[in-house]
Design a protein around this motif. Structure first.
Motif, PDB file in Angstrom:
ATOM      1  N   ARG A  49      76.714  10.195  23.224  1.00 19.65           N
ATOM      2  CA  ARG A  49      78.164  10.016  23.069  1.00 19.65           C
ATOM      3  C   ARG A  49      78.689   9.696  24.469  1.00 19.65           C
ATOM      4  NH1 ARG A  49      80.659  11.071  18.493  1.00 19.65           N
ATOM      5  NH2 ARG A  49      82.558  11.379  19.687  1.00 19.65           N
ATOM      6  N   SER A  50      79.776  10.396  24.921  1.00 17.94           N
ATOM      7  CA  SER A  50      80.249  10.052  26.261  1.00 17.94           C
ATOM      8  C   SER A  50      79.670  10.973  27.333  1.00 17.94           C
ATOM      9  CB  SER A  50      81.782  10.079  26.302  1.00 17.94           C
ATOM     10  OG  SER A  50      82.221  11.317  25.800  1.00 17.94           O
ATOM     11  N   GLY A  51      79.016  12.070  26.918  1.00 17.25           N
ATOM     12  CA  GLY A  51      78.537  13.053  27.892  1.00 17.25           C
ATOM     13  C   GLY A  51      77.381  12.566  28.755  1.00 17.25           C
ATOM     14  N   ARG A  70      75.134   4.217  21.276  1.00 21.67           N
ATOM     15  CA  ARG A  70      76.311   4.965  21.755  1.00 21.67           C
ATOM     16  C   ARG A  70      77.210   5.254  20.550  1.00 21.67           C
ATOM     17  NH1 ARG A  70      80.679   7.398  22.828  1.00 21.67           N
ATOM     18  NH2 ARG A  70      82.054   6.770  24.516  1.00 21.67           N
ATOM     19  N   ALA A  71      77.287   6.545  20.182  1.00 22.52           N
ATOM     20  CA  ALA A  71      78.156   6.933  19.065  1.00 22.52           C
ATOM     21  C   ALA A  71      79.592   6.973  19.577  1.00 22.52           C
ATOM     22  CB  ALA A  71      77.726   8.286  18.528  1.00 22.52           C
ATOM     23  N   GLY A  72      80.262   5.854  19.516  1.00 20.25           N
ATOM     24  CA  GLY A  72      81.612   5.699  20.047  1.00 20.25           C
ATOM     25  C   GLY A  72      81.808   4.249  20.443  1.00 20.25           C
ATOM     26  N   VAL A  73      82.958   3.968  21.053  1.00 24.09           N
ATOM     27  CA  VAL A  73      83.266   2.576  21.392  1.00 24.09           C
ATOM     28  C   VAL A  73      82.882   2.248  22.842  1.00 24.09           C
ATOM     29  CG1 VAL A  73      85.061   0.808  21.449  1.00 24.09           C
ATOM     30  CG2 VAL A  73      85.226   2.683  19.821  1.00 24.09           C
ATOM     31  N   GLY A  74      83.383   3.075  23.771  1.00 22.14           N
ATOM     32  CA  GLY A  74      83.250   2.766  25.195  1.00 22.14           C
ATOM     33  C   GLY A  74      81.795   2.775  25.651  1.00 22.14           C
ATOM     34  N   LEU A  75      81.430   1.716  26.394  1.00 22.52           N
ATOM     35  CA  LEU A  75      80.054   1.629  26.911  1.00 22.52           C
ATOM     36  C   LEU A  75      80.025   1.824  28.422  1.00 22.52           C
ATOM     37  CD1 LEU A  75      78.768  -1.330  24.707  1.00 22.52           C
ATOM     38  CD2 LEU A  75      77.937   1.020  24.678  1.00 22.52           C
ATOM     39  N   GLY A 281      91.182  11.405  21.472  1.00 21.35           N
ATOM     40  CA  GLY A 281      91.455  10.249  20.604  1.00 21.35           C
ATOM     41  C   GLY A 281      90.549  10.174  19.391  1.00 21.35           C
ATOM     42  N   ALA A 282      89.249  10.318  19.612  1.00 23.57           N
ATOM     43  CA  ALA A 282      88.297  10.165  18.507  1.00 23.57           C
ATOM     44  C   ALA A 282      87.845  11.515  17.963  1.00 23.57           C
ATOM     45  CB  ALA A 282      87.089   9.377  18.992  1.00 23.57           C
ATOM     46  N   ALA A 283      88.501  12.581  18.423  1.00 25.42           N
ATOM     47  CA  ALA A 283      88.021  13.923  18.056  1.00 25.42           C
ATOM     48  C   ALA A 283      88.601  14.385  16.724  1.00 25.42           C
ATOM     49  CB  ALA A 283      88.348  14.907  19.181  1.00 25.42           C
TER      50      ALA A 283
END
Ligand code: MLT
Length: 307
Positions: A49-51, A70-75, A281-283
């Motif tokens: 994820r982002s971690g 990546r489970a999410g948008v931001g790379l 936001g995605a939480a």
């Protein structure tokens, strides 16, 4: 095939991978970088994820890695150049977070307009202050959306339901591509000078870093409210703090920061008209499951060579 999941992922996603006969799935959340580097050589796929920060140093040791999911948008937490150089494919989940992030953005716009966090905190100290927390309506106000992809255009749709006029700036999109009636594509300068609310929905990149800084704040209306639920650093925090101090804008709502977690000593926190949430936001329960399923299916298909 061995798959390492290094940030918390919903079981619905993990189970999709565990159901594949030749897959071995390991979950090790919150690994320190040195530890990740020492074990990554044994894996064919890494899901984050982002971690987890996937740096060139870690990729250097990833001898068998084929896919980063990546489970999410931001790379922005993956060194995409280093991955591509090693022939590693990086996949994200472009749609799973859209509704949650757009809804959070609307929550921030409303909370900022009606002083909800401040009024709640005040009432909890025993005060009943109705004058101090008088707000403003969204109806007939202009919302400027910077970055008009999935999330930006969903925010625009929601804002329309509140009777707002919408301006959009996106150097990568044409008016035809936007396809939303009643949205006006503009230049950045026009958007900054005309909007009552300015919300960011662009990815973080070299082009968007410090996109909103001193000069941009000086173009805004004194009554403008600025929202960022995209990525920290697109708005320069020093310039934002200055704009709040000098009354150049009416307020801001931030879900993302240059440094996360945000330090409790951040000068932004001194301003009552700056409302903040810790990257929420995605939480949502729904988004967590939907990105987990999307990334698991995409990584499975990539490893099995399915299109
Ligand atoms: C995203 O990029 O999908 C969101 O910011 C949430 C996250 O970081 O996972």
């Amino acid at each position: 095939m061995r798959i390492l999941i290094s940030d918390k992922l919903a079981d619905e996603g993990i189970n999709i991978l565990k159901a594949v006969k030749n897959f071995e799935v390991d979950c090790s959340f919150g690994l320190p970088p040195e530890e990740l580097k020492s074990i990554i050589k044994d894996y064919h796929a890494l899901i984050i994820r982002s971690g987890t920060k996937v740096t060139a140093d870690i990729l250097d040791a990833a001898d068998q890695l084929k896919v980063i999911g990546r489970a999410g948008v931001g790379l922005d937490n993956v060194d995409l150049k280093a991955a591509a150089k090693k022939g590693i494919v990086t996949i994200n989940t472009p749609s799973g977070n859209t509704t949650s992030t757009a809804e959070h953005t609307m929550s921030m716009i409303l909370a900022l307009s009606r002083n909800i966090p401040q009024a709640c905190a005040s009432l909890k100290t025993g005060k009943w202050d109705r004058l101090k927390f008088r707000g403003v309506e969204l109806h007939e106000k202009t919302l400027g959306v910077i970055g008009f992809g999935r999330i930006g255009s969903t925010v625009a749709k929601f804002a329309k339901a509140f009777g707002m006029d919408v301006l959009a700036y996106d150097p990568l999109l044409s008016i035809e591509a936007v396809g939303l009636r009643d949205v006006t594509m503009t230049g950045l300068k026009e958007l900054l000078t005309q909007s009552d609310y300015i919300t960011i929905h662009a990815p973080k990149s070299e082009e968007t870093k410090n996109l909103i800084s001193d000069e941009e704040f000086s173009l805004m209306k004194k009554t403008a409210r600025v929202i960022n639920c995209a990525r920290g650093g697109i708005i320069n925090e020093r310039a934002l703090t200055k704009a709040l101090e000098e009354g150049k804008i009416a307020g801001c709502a931030l879900d993302v920061f240059e440094q996360e977690p945000l330090s409790k000593d951040s000068p932004l926190l001194k301003h009552d008209n700056c409302i903040v949430t810790p990257h929420l936001g995605a939480a949502t329960s729904e988004a967590k499951v939907s990105v987990a399923i999307e990334i698991a299916e995409n990584v499975r298909n990539a490893l099995l060579g399915r299109g």
